[in-house]
Design an enzyme around this catalytic site. Sequence first.
Site, PDB file in Angstrom:
ATOM      1  N   GLY A 110       1.204  -0.961  -0.448  1.00  0.00           N
ATOM      2  CA  GLY A 110       0.133   0.143   0.369  1.00  0.00           C
ATOM      3  C   GLY A 110       1.143   1.384   0.652  1.00  0.00           C
ATOM      4  O   GLY A 110       0.163   2.444   0.209  1.00  0.00           O
ATOM      5  N   GLY A 111       1.708   0.979   0.377  1.00  0.00           N
ATOM      6  CA  GLY A 111       2.471   2.670   0.482  1.00  0.00           C
ATOM      7  C   GLY A 111       2.927   2.961   1.524  1.00  0.00           C
ATOM      8  O   GLY A 111       3.364   4.216   1.332  1.00  0.00           O
ATOM      9  N   GLY A 180      -1.188  -6.032   2.987  1.00  0.00           N
ATOM     10  CA  GLY A 180       0.404  -7.379   3.123  1.00  0.00           C
ATOM     11  C   GLY A 180       1.258  -6.317   4.249  1.00  0.00           C
ATOM     12  O   GLY A 180       1.346  -7.304   5.084  1.00  0.00           O
ATOM     13  N   HIS A 182       0.539  -4.172   6.461  1.00  0.00           N
ATOM     14  CA  HIS A 182      -0.758  -3.636   7.438  1.00  0.00           C
ATOM     15  C   HIS A 182       0.084  -5.430   8.654  1.00  0.00           C
ATOM     16  O   HIS A 182       0.411  -5.064   9.467  1.00  0.00           O
ATOM     17  CB  HIS A 182      -1.323  -3.215   7.777  1.00  0.00           C
ATOM     18  CG  HIS A 182      -2.223  -3.234   8.839  1.00  0.00           C
ATOM     19  ND1 HIS A 182      -1.813  -2.082   9.302  1.00  0.00           N
ATOM     20  CD2 HIS A 182      -3.423  -4.189   9.384  1.00  0.00           C
ATOM     21  CE1 HIS A 182      -2.797  -1.874  10.509  1.00  0.00           C
ATOM     22  NE2 HIS A 182      -3.694  -3.072  10.637  1.00  0.00           N
ATOM     23  N   TYR A 188      -3.211  -3.330  13.891  1.00  0.00           N
ATOM     24  CA  TYR A 188      -3.535  -3.174  15.244  1.00  0.00           C
ATOM     25  C   TYR A 188      -4.493  -2.109  14.662  1.00  0.00           C
ATOM     26  O   TYR A 188      -4.578  -1.245  13.520  1.00  0.00           O
ATOM     27  CB  TYR A 188      -3.219  -2.631  16.626  1.00  0.00           C
ATOM     28  CG  TYR A 188      -2.837  -0.651  16.203  1.00  0.00           C
ATOM     29  CD1 TYR A 188      -3.726  -0.497  16.999  1.00  0.00           C
ATOM     30  CD2 TYR A 188      -1.654  -0.505  15.562  1.00  0.00           C
ATOM     31  CE1 TYR A 188      -3.515   1.212  17.012  1.00  0.00           C
ATOM     32  CE2 TYR A 188      -2.091   0.787  15.913  1.00  0.00           C
ATOM     33  CZ  TYR A 188      -2.390   1.838  16.661  1.00  0.00           C
ATOM     34  OH  TYR A 188      -2.127   2.827  16.579  1.00  0.00           O
ATOM     35  N   ILE A 239       4.289 -12.202   0.599  1.00  0.00           N
ATOM     36  CA  ILE A 239       3.137 -12.262   1.469  1.00  0.00           C
ATOM     37  C   ILE A 239       2.358 -12.166  -0.333  1.00  0.00           C
ATOM     38  O   ILE A 239       1.910 -11.261  -0.219  1.00  0.00           O
ATOM     39  CB  ILE A 239       2.700 -11.332   2.502  1.00  0.00           C
ATOM     40  CG1 ILE A 239       3.063 -11.676   3.565  1.00  0.00           C
ATOM     41  CG2 ILE A 239       1.338 -11.606   3.080  1.00  0.00           C
ATOM     42  CD1 ILE A 239       3.885 -13.007   4.555  1.00  0.00           C
ATOM     43  N   TYR A 474       5.397   1.199  12.769  1.00  0.00           N
ATOM     44  CA  TYR A 474       5.939   2.649  12.473  1.00  0.00           C
ATOM     45  C   TYR A 474       7.546   2.437  12.690  1.00  0.00           C
ATOM     46  O   TYR A 474       8.094   2.703  13.289  1.00  0.00           O
ATOM     47  CB  TYR A 474       5.418   3.017  14.322  1.00  0.00           C
ATOM     48  CG  TYR A 474       4.184   2.952  14.478  1.00  0.00           C
ATOM     49  CD1 TYR A 474       2.471   2.757  13.528  1.00  0.00           C
ATOM     50  CD2 TYR A 474       3.748   3.358  15.861  1.00  0.00           C
ATOM     51  CE1 TYR A 474       1.658   2.893  13.941  1.00  0.00           C
ATOM     52  CE2 TYR A 474       2.562   3.602  16.511  1.00  0.00           C
ATOM     53  CZ  TYR A 474       1.299   3.558  14.893  1.00  0.00           C
ATOM     54  OH  TYR A 474       0.495   3.733  15.555  1.00  0.00           O
TER      55      TYR A 474
END
Length: 560
Positions: A110-111, A180, A182, A188, A239, A474
């Site tokens: 997702g970048g 993917g 995340h 979370y 993944i 993060y």
Amino acid sequence: MGLRSSIILLPVAVLLSLVGSSFATNSVHNTFVHCLLNHSEPSHPIAAAIFSQNSSSFSSVLQGHIRNLRFNTSTTPKPFLIVTPFHESHVQTTVVCAKRYNFLMKIRSGGHDYEGASYVASQPFFLMDMFNLRSIEIDMESETAWVQAGATLGELYYRIAEKSKTHGFPAGVCPTVGVGGHISGGGYGNLMRKYGTSVDNVVDAQIVDAQGRLLDRRTMGEDLFWAVRGGGGGSFGVILAYKINLVRVPEKVTVFQVGRTLEQNGTDIVYKWQHVAPTIDNNLFIRLILGVVDGTQVAKKTVRANFIALFLGDSESLVSLMKDKFPQLGLKQSDYIETSWLQSVMFWDNIDITTPVEILLERQPQSMKYLKRKSDYVKKPISKEGWEGIWKKMIELEKSVMYFNPYGGRMAEIPSTETPFPHRSGNLWKIQYQANWYEAGEEVAQYHMNLLKELHKYMTPFVSQNPRQTFMCYKDLDLGINHHGFLGYFKGRAYGVQYFTHNFKRLVEIKSKVDPTNFFRTEQSIPVLSYVEFRKLITEKSVLSLLFGLFALHWFRNLK
């Protein structure tokens, strides 16, 4: 006959022209493309998924999923090639060919990688962008779903709601985040006190390993399956998809968002929040956001505490709960908003809940900015004196923002070794430090990032120690950058123990077994420590290096 169905009929020379003429002057890259074209399945030709720097769509494909403007400049290193697989065989072919020619591969879903590590490198590399692999298959009978890595969270939430108004999934509140990255980092959201993290609700996975094999949970084995549920992206394989358990949510949930400044008794309210939020009903998640705003006095700044909440229940029940457990917040009846769970996702992303829910299918964020993030975990309540000092420091620095996400509930019940994500019992909340700006330029960037570092340093006495723990999703390159030489393990340990604490050792053991040549690697991937590395040392004919390496292996194997 379309391009993808007819392209197999063309000779390789013509196919090469389709992916850009730049390869004519670079024999190594040309050979790599030959490998991709020659090894793709006839029924699923890969040519349409390949973009060279000379391809007309190269820039739009590259920039289409850059979410941090720090890494979208003219000087940002660019990949020499982009592969956008639209079939699992494309991923397998790409891995096999890249490994054959020892090319560094970055993998992006997702970048939203805060440090751009999924699509930027300091050495020559190519990019595998997964955005075409975004199917979502939901089975309401088993209450599960297969979701491919290139899908966004917004797409996932929308597709779940199409099937059921009483199901959801515990993941992030930003709809444009890729599934993917995340989930591979832990994942979370505001359901975690009720249902845990994203990886706590993963029951199967599909990956392509370093040998180009397509594996699921049964064929990869439980060790590797454990590692890909929170061990970080870009370490163990590509993944392709996760199989997830859907969770039950009420047809109507309740949300609220209110702000209180220091002049409005903010210190006492925040002090109370830290005792209430991790221990209150598991159905309630109350995030605290701290930022600096104008005060009531002219030319004087103050701190405002914003409280944003999701309650898995009706407003009447929440009114009663808040009056009993957190009356200091002083909520009014008008502050409570009943809505569907899907619309609550929009509320948390600052989207008007009357907006058509199809907005969650949009892959582009509402706005773009330059940003830097850091994180911490807090294990002990902060005294009022401590908060007063934090206010003074925030007002002094002015620009930075802190997000506090409470733990407790289900998060405290799951063993810290259940998945690589270790931050469980004993944590009161997690802090995300944010710096956001909209002006270009390195000086501006350094100004904002230095302010954030100063705030992060000031918070040292209040957060976890030995190690100071941080959250893998993060990503923060200040913790260390690994160039994966013979000291790769020790460089990796610098950031690895902060992300994974006691689980880091097991991750290294699994990595060394499934990818001993360290093909899958990023600036903060899991390092290897294996005899393959020591064979490299022997070829260097450095006795000192070899002895040091043997000592490192002995030390690692005896590490408790």
